[in-house]
Enzyme design. Sequence first.
Site, PDB file in Angstrom:
ATOM      1  N   CYS A  28      13.597   7.704   6.335  1.00 58.24           N
ATOM      2  CA  CYS A  28      12.130   7.622   6.410  1.00 58.24           C
ATOM      3  C   CYS A  28      11.615   7.465   7.844  1.00 58.24           C
ATOM      4  O   CYS A  28      10.438   7.691   8.109  1.00 58.24           O
ATOM      5  CB  CYS A  28      11.620   6.480   5.541  1.00 58.24           C
ATOM      6  SG  CYS A  28      12.007   6.733   3.807  1.00 58.24           S
ATOM      7  N   HIS A  43       4.265   4.929   7.808  1.00 57.96           N
ATOM      8  CA  HIS A  43       5.095   5.572   6.783  1.00 57.96           C
ATOM      9  C   HIS A  43       4.525   5.183   5.419  1.00 57.96           C
ATOM     10  O   HIS A  43       4.135   4.039   5.196  1.00 57.96           O
ATOM     11  CB  HIS A  43       6.538   5.095   6.922  1.00 57.96           C
ATOM     12  CG  HIS A  43       7.405   5.512   5.781  1.00 57.96           C
ATOM     13  ND1 HIS A  43       7.438   6.811   5.318  1.00 57.96           N
ATOM     14  CD2 HIS A  43       8.261   4.807   4.989  1.00 57.96           C
ATOM     15  CE1 HIS A  43       8.280   6.886   4.301  1.00 57.96           C
ATOM     16  NE2 HIS A  43       8.782   5.688   4.080  1.00 57.96           N
ATOM     17  N   ASN A  93       6.144   8.673  -1.588  1.00 59.84           N
ATOM     18  CA  ASN A  93       6.944   8.497  -0.380  1.00 59.84           C
ATOM     19  C   ASN A  93       7.711   9.796  -0.119  1.00 59.84           C
ATOM     20  O   ASN A  93       8.635  10.121  -0.861  1.00 59.84           O
ATOM     21  CB  ASN A  93       7.896   7.312  -0.583  1.00 59.84           C
ATOM     22  CG  ASN A  93       8.800   7.066   0.614  1.00 59.84           C
ATOM     23  OD1 ASN A  93       8.872   7.880   1.532  1.00 59.84           O
ATOM     24  ND2 ASN A  93       9.501   5.941   0.591  1.00 59.84           N
TER      25      ASN A  93
HETATM   26  O1  UT7 Z   1      10.766   4.398   2.413  1.00 57.03           O
HETATM   27  C1  UT7 Z   1      11.846   3.559   2.665  1.00 57.03           C
HETATM   28  C2  UT7 Z   1      11.493   2.179   2.440  1.00 57.03           C
HETATM   29  N1  UT7 Z   1      11.268   1.918   1.048  1.00 57.03           N
HETATM   30  C3  UT7 Z   1      10.446   0.980   0.722  1.00 57.03           C
HETATM   31  O2  UT7 Z   1       9.856   0.421   1.609  1.00 57.03           O
HETATM   32  C4  UT7 Z   1      10.328   0.557  -0.717  1.00 57.03           C
HETATM   33  C5  UT7 Z   1      10.326  -0.920  -0.765  1.00 57.03           C
HETATM   34  N2  UT7 Z   1      10.260  -1.505  -2.084  1.00 57.03           N
HETATM   35  C6  UT7 Z   1       9.147  -1.402  -2.868  1.00 57.03           C
HETATM   36  O3  UT7 Z   1       8.198  -0.708  -2.547  1.00 57.03           O
HETATM   37  C7  UT7 Z   1       9.095  -2.242  -4.121  1.00 57.03           C
HETATM   38  O4  UT7 Z   1      10.140  -3.188  -4.097  1.00 57.03           O
HETATM   39  C8  UT7 Z   1       9.205  -1.411  -5.431  1.00 57.03           C
HETATM   40  C9  UT7 Z   1       7.909  -0.631  -5.629  1.00 57.03           C
HETATM   41  C10 UT7 Z   1      10.384  -0.468  -5.344  1.00 57.03           C
HETATM   42  C11 UT7 Z   1       9.373  -2.340  -6.618  1.00 57.03           C
HETATM   43  O5  UT7 Z   1       8.322  -3.273  -6.659  1.00 57.03           O
HETATM   44  P1  UT7 Z   1       8.649  -4.839  -6.866  1.00 57.03           P
HETATM   45  O6  UT7 Z   1       7.366  -5.520  -6.929  1.00 57.03           O
HETATM   46  O7  UT7 Z   1       9.583  -5.212  -5.743  1.00 57.03           O
HETATM   47  O8  UT7 Z   1       9.323  -4.847  -8.275  1.00 57.03           O
HETATM   48  P2  UT7 Z   1      10.796  -5.332  -8.694  1.00 57.03           P
HETATM   49  O9  UT7 Z   1      11.809  -4.373  -8.166  1.00 57.03           O
HETATM   50  O10 UT7 Z   1      10.943  -6.769  -8.349  1.00 57.03           O
HETATM   51  O11 UT7 Z   1      10.699  -5.174 -10.258  1.00 57.03           O
HETATM   52  C12 UT7 Z   1       9.763  -5.933 -11.026  1.00 57.03           C
HETATM   53  C13 UT7 Z   1       9.897  -5.517 -12.487  1.00 57.03           C
HETATM   54  C14 UT7 Z   1      11.328  -5.475 -13.010  1.00 57.03           C
HETATM   55  O12 UT7 Z   1      11.331  -5.951 -14.314  1.00 57.03           O
HETATM   56  P3  UT7 Z   1      11.845  -7.450 -14.671  1.00 57.03           P
HETATM   57  O13 UT7 Z   1      13.257  -7.498 -14.167  1.00 57.03           O
HETATM   58  O14 UT7 Z   1      10.920  -8.349 -13.901  1.00 57.03           O
HETATM   59  O15 UT7 Z   1      11.699  -7.518 -16.137  1.00 57.03           O
HETATM   60  C15 UT7 Z   1      11.656  -4.006 -13.013  1.00 57.03           C
HETATM   61  O16 UT7 Z   1      12.634  -3.659 -13.965  1.00 57.03           O
HETATM   62  O17 UT7 Z   1       9.378  -4.196 -12.663  1.00 57.03           O
HETATM   63  C16 UT7 Z   1      10.330  -3.401 -13.372  1.00 57.03           C
HETATM   64  N3  UT7 Z   1      10.195  -2.006 -12.944  1.00 57.03           N
HETATM   65  C17 UT7 Z   1       9.377  -1.117 -13.540  1.00 57.03           C
HETATM   66  N4  UT7 Z   1       8.531  -1.244 -14.589  1.00 57.03           N
HETATM   67  C18 UT7 Z   1       7.813  -0.152 -14.933  1.00 57.03           C
HETATM   68  C19 UT7 Z   1      10.822  -1.395 -11.919  1.00 57.03           C
HETATM   69  N5  UT7 Z   1      10.433  -0.112 -11.842  1.00 57.03           N
HETATM   70  C20 UT7 Z   1       9.532   0.077 -12.832  1.00 57.03           C
HETATM   71  C21 UT7 Z   1       8.761   1.182 -13.243  1.00 57.03           C
HETATM   72  N6  UT7 Z   1       7.930   1.038 -14.295  1.00 57.03           N
HETATM   73  N7  UT7 Z   1       8.819   2.386 -12.628  1.00 57.03           N
END
Ligand code: UT7
Length: 321
Positions: free
Chosen positions: A112, A248, A278
């Site tokens: 990225c 980004h 992204n």
């Molecule tokens: O470009 C390179 C750099 N990349 C980034 O900067 C990405 C960085 N990370 C992020 O943007 C975020 O961490 C994400 C958008 C990927 C995830 O958001 P989060 O607030 O960190 O969520 P999480 O991974 O802690 O997941 C929270 C919950 C989980 O469920 P439980 O375990 O709390 O029951 C996930 O299973 O959300 C669930 N979840 C989803 N639910 C519905 C994860 N993906 C999805 C989804 N739809 N697509």
Amino acid sequence: MYSRITGTGSYLPEKILDNHDLEKMLDTSDEWIRDRTGIKKRHVVVDGETTCDLAEKSARNAMEMAGKTADDIDLIIVATTTPDRIFPSTACLLQQRLDIHGCTAFDIQAVCTGFVYALGVADKFIRSGSHKCALVVGAETLSRILDWTDRTTCVLFGDGAGAVIVETSEAPGILSTHLHADGQYENLLTVPAGVSSGYDKLLAGEAYVQMRGNEVFKMAVNTLGRIVDETLEANNMKKSDIDWLVPHQANIRIIKATAKKLKMHMDHVVVTVDEHGNTSAASIPLAFDVAVREERIKPGETVMMEAFGGGFTWGSVLLKL
Ligand code: UT7
């Protein structure tokens, strides 16, 4: 002697997948995707459409804006994580498409942060006096390396390309570039397959993005905060000297955190993550082109670009348009 951006271009594939399309494919919801990322839709390539196809269209747009023909370009750098082939480089394939022959051409792989790296390298080539007119492209078909059954990754990414023409200039254009990496985080965001390891996965079409999203999120916010400070200090500038932030486009929450750090109103932050998702190395040049063509960013204004990605890699560019 400085280098200066004199043209921008971009291209998005025609096919669009919105969050409601994804709801039909996965256990996810439009609400979750919007709330957690800010993404509403993303563009994706169709069968047979490649990174070089997208790169070519964005490059032609940038060349047109800068008033450049094939004969003018003496350096081509393509930032991509999703090259058409193992080799030749996508830069060589693009060179051939544009009917440019003999100039320097190579790819850069910094995921990225790829476009920021490419701009940093182009700036150094031009300032050294060895080259006069660079075509710098960020182009990706991330959709090819996504597991479309993994809701934690596939909803985040999209395909596209953005390009700039960078030329020799007596007036300041690119003011500074700051490029960093730390490989100790190799496993937090990765496609664990490749030519000399896990080639079987490549052949089986199972080389997919894996991410520990939450950990990446925290590192991204902290690291981007630091790169903002580093960039301002290097240029002896204050936060209020920055007219535009072109970040980004990974997640609106990360973008807002960086804007807050810069005390910058969101009106002066270019946001395309809602429309593009992204697009990895393509995200900054895509966003930049949108804002330049809409005449939001005006000649003479000061722009900060910043990125964070797999590696980890991170970096920034400070420039005057
Ligand atoms: O470009 C390179 C750099 N990349 C980034 O900067 C990405 C960085 N990370 C992020 O943007 C975020 O961490 C994400 C958008 C990927 C995830 O958001 P989060 O607030 O960190 O969520 P999480 O991974 O802690 O997941 C929270 C919950 C989980 O469920 P439980 O375990 O709390 O029951 C996930 O299973 O959300 C669930 N979840 C989803 N639910 C519905 C994860 N993906 C999805 C989804 N739809 N697509």
